[in-house]
Scaffold this active site. Structure first.
Site, PDB file in Angstrom:
ATOM      1  N   THR A 149       1.671  12.700   8.270  1.00  0.00           N
ATOM      2  CA  THR A 149       1.028  11.755   7.349  1.00  0.00           C
ATOM      3  C   THR A 149       0.090  10.807   8.095  1.00  0.00           C
ATOM      4  O   THR A 149      -0.204   9.709   7.608  1.00  0.00           O
ATOM      5  CB  THR A 149       2.102  10.932   6.606  1.00  0.00           C
ATOM      6  OG1 THR A 149       2.966  10.350   7.601  1.00  0.00           O
ATOM      7  CG2 THR A 149       2.907  11.773   5.643  1.00  0.00           C
TER       8      THR A 149
ATOM      9  N   LYS B 270       0.511   0.248  -2.159  1.00  0.00           N
ATOM     10  CA  LYS B 270       0.905   1.658  -1.980  1.00  0.00           C
ATOM     11  C   LYS B 270       2.396   1.743  -1.663  1.00  0.00           C
ATOM     12  O   LYS B 270       2.872   1.068  -0.760  1.00  0.00           O
ATOM     13  CB  LYS B 270       0.116   2.277  -0.826  1.00  0.00           C
ATOM     14  CG  LYS B 270      -1.390   2.239  -1.020  1.00  0.00           C
ATOM     15  CD  LYS B 270      -2.130   2.667   0.230  1.00  0.00           C
ATOM     16  CE  LYS B 270      -2.005   1.700   1.374  1.00  0.00           C
ATOM     17  NZ  LYS B 270      -2.883   1.983   2.524  1.00  0.00           N
TER      18      LYS B 270
ATOM     19  N   GLY C   3      -3.007   9.047   8.942  1.00  0.00           N
ATOM     20  CA  GLY C   3      -4.290   8.842   8.262  1.00  0.00           C
ATOM     21  C   GLY C   3      -4.230   8.816   6.739  1.00  0.00           C
ATOM     22  O   GLY C   3      -5.280   8.810   6.092  1.00  0.00           O
ATOM     23  N   THR C   4      -3.030   8.746   6.152  1.00  0.00           N
ATOM     24  CA  THR C   4      -2.962   8.754   4.675  1.00  0.00           C
ATOM     25  C   THR C   4      -3.657   7.532   4.063  1.00  0.00           C
ATOM     26  O   THR C   4      -4.400   7.662   3.095  1.00  0.00           O
ATOM     27  CB  THR C   4      -1.504   8.804   4.172  1.00  0.00           C
ATOM     28  OG1 THR C   4      -0.755   7.782   4.827  1.00  0.00           O
ATOM     29  CG2 THR C   4      -0.859  10.147   4.426  1.00  0.00           C
ATOM     30  N   GLY C   5      -3.394   6.354   4.631  1.00  0.00           N
ATOM     31  CA  GLY C   5      -3.970   5.131   4.071  1.00  0.00           C
ATOM     32  C   GLY C   5      -5.491   5.115   4.217  1.00  0.00           C
ATOM     33  O   GLY C   5      -6.213   4.731   3.288  1.00  0.00           O
ATOM     34  N   CYS C   6      -5.981   5.549   5.381  1.00  0.00           N
ATOM     35  CA  CYS C   6      -7.435   5.591   5.626  1.00  0.00           C
ATOM     36  C   CYS C   6      -8.088   6.544   4.634  1.00  0.00           C
ATOM     37  O   CYS C   6      -9.140   6.260   4.051  1.00  0.00           O
ATOM     38  CB  CYS C   6      -7.739   6.074   7.047  1.00  0.00           C
ATOM     39  SG  CYS C   6      -6.937   5.116   8.337  1.00  0.00           S
TER      40      CYS C   6
HETATM   41  N1  LIG Z   1       5.590  11.588   1.577  1.00  0.00           N
HETATM   42  C1  LIG Z   1       4.634  11.318   0.666  1.00  0.00           C
HETATM   43  N2  LIG Z   1       4.499  12.103  -0.432  1.00  0.00           N
HETATM   44  C2  LIG Z   1       3.553  11.852  -1.353  1.00  0.00           C
HETATM   45  N3  LIG Z   1       2.684  10.826  -1.254  1.00  0.00           N
HETATM   46  C3  LIG Z   1       2.781   9.997  -0.195  1.00  0.00           C
HETATM   47  C4  LIG Z   1       3.744  10.204   0.822  1.00  0.00           C
HETATM   48  N4  LIG Z   1       3.582   9.233   1.777  1.00  0.00           N
HETATM   49  C5  LIG Z   1       2.553   8.478   1.358  1.00  0.00           C
HETATM   50  N5  LIG Z   1       2.071   8.905   0.156  1.00  0.00           N
HETATM   51  C6  LIG Z   1       0.934   8.366  -0.580  1.00  0.00           C
HETATM   52  O1  LIG Z   1      -0.149   8.284   0.346  1.00  0.00           O
HETATM   53  C7  LIG Z   1      -0.939   7.130   0.084  1.00  0.00           C
HETATM   54  C8  LIG Z   1      -0.974   6.248   1.330  1.00  0.00           C
HETATM   55  O2  LIG Z   1       0.209   5.489   1.325  1.00  0.00           O
HETATM   56  P1  LIG Z   1       0.973   4.875   2.558  1.00  0.00           P
HETATM   57  O3  LIG Z   1       1.473   5.985   3.434  1.00  0.00           O
HETATM   58  O4  LIG Z   1       1.983   3.951   1.963  1.00  0.00           O
HETATM   59  O5  LIG Z   1      -0.184   4.074   3.275  1.00  0.00           O
HETATM   60  P2  LIG Z   1      -0.447   3.749   4.799  1.00  0.00           P
HETATM   61  O6  LIG Z   1      -1.001   4.983   5.439  1.00  0.00           O
HETATM   62  O7  LIG Z   1      -1.440   2.634   4.717  1.00  0.00           O
HETATM   63  O8  LIG Z   1       0.864   3.336   5.396  1.00  0.00           O
HETATM   64  C9  LIG Z   1      -0.305   6.481  -1.158  1.00  0.00           C
HETATM   65  O9  LIG Z   1      -0.945   6.981  -2.309  1.00  0.00           O
HETATM   66  C10 LIG Z   1       1.139   6.946  -1.082  1.00  0.00           C
HETATM   67  O10 LIG Z   1       1.784   6.909  -2.333  1.00  0.00           O
HETATM   68  C1  LIG Z   2      -8.320   3.524  14.273  1.00  0.00           C
HETATM   69  C2  LIG Z   2      -7.158   3.572  13.360  1.00  0.00           C
HETATM   70  N1  LIG Z   2      -7.250   3.037  12.130  1.00  0.00           N
HETATM   71  C3  LIG Z   2      -6.197   3.091  11.284  1.00  0.00           C
HETATM   72  C4  LIG Z   2      -5.020   3.685  11.658  1.00  0.00           C
HETATM   73  C5  LIG Z   2      -3.845   3.702  10.707  1.00  0.00           C
HETATM   74  O1  LIG Z   2      -3.494   5.004  10.324  1.00  0.00           O
HETATM   75  P1  LIG Z   2      -1.965   5.477  10.347  1.00  0.00           P
HETATM   76  O2  LIG Z   2      -1.189   4.391   9.616  1.00  0.00           O
HETATM   77  O3  LIG Z   2      -1.921   6.761   9.625  1.00  0.00           O
HETATM   78  O4  LIG Z   2      -1.557   5.568  11.797  1.00  0.00           O
HETATM   79  C6  LIG Z   2      -4.951   4.246  12.953  1.00  0.00           C
HETATM   80  N2  LIG Z   2      -3.828   4.851  13.397  1.00  0.00           N
HETATM   81  N3  LIG Z   2      -6.029   4.174  13.780  1.00  0.00           N
END
Ligand SMILES: Nc1ncnc2c1ncn2[C@@H]1O[C@H](COP(=O)(O)OP(=O)(O)O)[C@@H](O)[C@H]1O
Ligand SMILES: Cc1ncc(COP(=O)(O)O)c(N)n1
Length: 272
Positions: free
Chosen positions: A212, A181, A214-217
């Site tokens: 943002t 990602k 929780g985006t990855g979850c």
């Molecule tokens: N500012 C943003 N605008 C659009 N898409 C985003 C943005 N930030 C993250 N994403 C998307 O959200 C998803 C989660 O990515 P990311 O934030 O890299 O993961 P994580 O939460 O694990 O750090 C991916 O599809 C990424 O491209």
């Molecule tokens: C219990 C738990 N699992 C996963 C994340 C990661 O999420 P984020 O990267 O958005 O803080 C988190 N903050 N808490």
């Protein structure tokens, strides 16, 4: 995304940590499961005391009750797809791998959670080895962000070429597919899917949003639902990328720090 493949009774599972503020972890996973019309179940691996400002404490759950939760679910309601999120200790990682290996596990999505958006370490340093050795090889798809991909492969990631190099190295660890990602890089939000003859980019405009959490979850849970509904890996990732983009676009201020993304529960006649 919701069409004749949708079946509200499809069981899916998350094995992850609890986020008391509801934006990430188990809570984000279950919200996504419901919004994308599946029947969500959970195995909790740790309780975090967390809000939009940060993670303030973590208590790991005993490996015995984690094992038992997995066993009773698999022996009764076999999940069509599942994900593993935050698992902080080497022993718990090994326990989960050993327990899952007794069952037919389909569509395992691993989000190798390491550090929260607020900067708190959710994976103990000594746990990385077991994650690589025992869990990642079992995955259908792993979904690291660039920092997690760097941590696992040792490859410094600044651009798409680096993402490709890291994806190749991650595939050598045994998962069928890797989605690196690109949310943390500059420019558009570009994710790279690689594996089994596939190399495809999933792109969206970078949205200027601070909320943002929780985006990855949410993304990995959306992939679980789409695999459970029967989409192939490219459709599953594409649909999930659309969902997370919309969820970030509609993210909102709640609390005083990094707020959550928005989940969509609109009634839809497409399912059964
Ligand atoms: N500012 C943003 N605008 C659009 N898409 C985003 C943005 N930030 C993250 N994403 C998307 O959200 C998803 C989660 O990515 P990311 O934030 O890299 O993961 P994580 O939460 O694990 O750090 C991916 O599809 C990424 O491209
Ligand atoms: C219990 C738990 N699992 C996963 C994340 C990661 O999420 P984020 O990267 O958005 O803080 C988190 N903050 N808490």
């Amino acid at each position: 995304m919701i069409n004749n493949k949708t079946n509200y009774r499809v069981p899916v599972l998350t094995i992850a940590g609890s986020d008391s503020s509801g934006g990430a972890g188990i809570q984000a996973d279950l919200k996504t499961f419901s919004a994308l019309k599946t029947f969500g179940m959970s195995v909790i691996t740790a309780i975090t005391a967390q809000n939009t400002r940060g993670v303030f404490a973590v208590e790991e759950i005993s490996k015995e009750i984690i094992k038992k939760q997995i066993e009773v679910i698999f022996e009764d309601i076999h999940p069509k797809a599942l994900k593993i999120g935050m698992v902080s200790s080497p022993d718990i990682i090994k326990q989960i791998a050993d327990t899952l290996s007794k069952y037919e596990v389909n569509n395992l999505v691993i989000d190798p959670v390491m550090i929260s958006k607020s900067g708190y370490s959710l994976l103990r340093t000594e746990a990385k080895e077991n994650l690589i050795k025992y869990l990642i090889p079992m995955a259908y798809i792993i979904t690291p962000n660039t920092m997690e991909a760097e941590e696992i492969t040792g490859i410094h990631i600044e651009n798409l070429e680096d993402m490709k190099e890291a994806a190749k190295k991650l595939l050598e660890l045994g998962p069928k597919y890797v989605l690196v990602k690109g949310g943390h890089l500059d420019g558009d939000a570009v994710d790279l899917l690689m594996g089994d003859g596939v190399c495809e980019l999933f792109e969206s405009k970078r949205l200027d949003r601070k909320n943002t959490h929780g985006t990855g979850c949410t993304l990995s849970s959306a992939i679980v639902t789409q695999l459970a509904h029967g989409y192939d890996v490219k459709e599953a990732v594409g649909n999930s990328k659309n969902y997370i983009t919309k969820a970030i676009e509609n993210s909102f201020d709640i609390g005083h720090g990094i707020g959550p993304v928005h989940h969509f529960y609109e009634f839809d006649k497409g399912g059964n």
